[in-house]
Scaffold this motif. Structure first.
Motif, PDB file in Angstrom:
ATOM      1  N   ASP A  33       1.034  -1.056  -0.131  1.00 49.95           N
ATOM      2  CA  ASP A  33      -0.213  -0.154  -0.232  1.00 49.95           C
ATOM      3  C   ASP A  33       1.079   1.225  -0.219  1.00 49.95           C
ATOM      4  N   ALA A  34       2.003   1.304   0.394  1.00 48.83           N
ATOM      5  CA  ALA A  34       3.217   2.391   0.237  1.00 48.83           C
ATOM      6  C   ALA A  34       3.682   2.489  -0.909  1.00 48.83           C
ATOM      7  N   GLY A  35       3.400   1.514  -2.067  1.00 43.58           N
ATOM      8  CA  GLY A  35       3.794   1.653  -3.842  1.00 43.58           C
ATOM      9  C   GLY A  35       5.016   0.635  -2.951  1.00 43.58           C
ATOM     10  N   GLU A  36       5.378  -0.490  -2.465  1.00 43.09           N
ATOM     11  CA  GLU A  36       6.911  -1.653  -2.726  1.00 43.09           C
ATOM     12  C   GLU A  36       6.136  -2.330  -3.277  1.00 43.09           C
ATOM     13  N   VAL A  37       7.041  -3.763  -3.567  1.00 50.12           N
ATOM     14  CA  VAL A  37       6.536  -4.545  -4.474  1.00 50.12           C
ATOM     15  C   VAL A  37       6.064  -5.752  -3.448  1.00 50.12           C
ATOM     16  N   ALA A  38       6.066  -5.282  -2.462  1.00 55.56           N
ATOM     17  CA  ALA A  38       6.062  -7.129  -1.492  1.00 55.56           C
ATOM     18  C   ALA A  38       5.513  -6.260  -0.473  1.00 55.56           C
TER      19      ALA A  38
END
Length: 213
Positions: A33-38
């Motif tokens: 949800d913070a834009g990271e991949v996992a």
């Protein structure tokens, strides 16, 4: 399929912990949800947390560590016994159970389990546990695994002697079980601690499998 009963307690930040323990903390280091991949989480915890196993080296210098514990002891037939009206487990209490011959794994359900059922988060110092004499009874009767339904096999104000008797004889201790509403009887136990090399204890997932009678 046989009925499987989960007797381990959920691990979260609000569970009761032994006084002085750093407790349990699980937090995310990456978030989708913070834009990271996992989503990735990190765990910080005492090894004697929730449902857990004590290895001999917890109180015995040079004793076995968690990864050296026998799976043959951690998995197999177990007796669940109900002791509802006691404040401490004595040899007389254990003798009165009239356990089946050659019992190797014994799980004790006491009033402690109601603390888990009621989700009591504060540590309770008056929990039910074994006296040192009861620990010696366990050893003398060839029991290889003893399970209790709060955070220690010995009472809060007692010396470490209860632990030392059991662990010195190679008895595996499982603490923090939730035996709420588990009827007394014979089950198959599966209790698997993490394979933590060199550790004196480990959180575990423990389940009972009802036997087909």
């Amino acid at each position: 399929m046989p009925n499987i009963i989960d007797i381990s307690v959920p691990l979260h930040s609000g569970i009761p912990v032994w006084p002085g323990s750093p407790g349990f903390r699980l937090f995310q280091t990456m978030q989708i949800d913070a834009g990271e991949v996992a989503n990735v989480s990190q765990l910080e915890t005492d090894v004697h947390i929730g449902t857990h196993v004590d290895a001999p080296c917890h109180f015995v210098s040079g004793g076995k560590t968690v990864e050296q514990l026998s799976l043959e002891v951690l998995i197999g037939s177990a007796v669940v016994a109900h002791l509802p009206e006691i404040s401490a487990v004595t040899p007389e209490d254990l003798e009165a159970l009239a356990l089946p011959p050659n019992t190797q794994r014994l799980l004790l359900r006491t009033r402690n389990s109601q603390l888990w059922a009621n989700q009591v988060s504060e540590f309770q110092i008056d929990f039910v546990a074994l006296t040192a004499d009861a620990a010696q009874w366990v050893v003398d009767h060839g029991i290889q695994l003893i399970g209790v339904d709060y955070l220690s096999v010995q009472r809060y104000y007692d010396s470490p002697f209860t632990h030392e008797i059991l662990l010195g004889a190679g008895v595996v201790i499982v603490e923090g079980l939730n035996l709420t509403d588990v009827p007394p009887g014979l089950y198959d136990l599966v209790c698997l601690p993490l394979k933590l090399v060199g550790s004196d204890g480990s959180p575990a997932r423990a389940v009972l499998i009802e036997k087909d009678h």
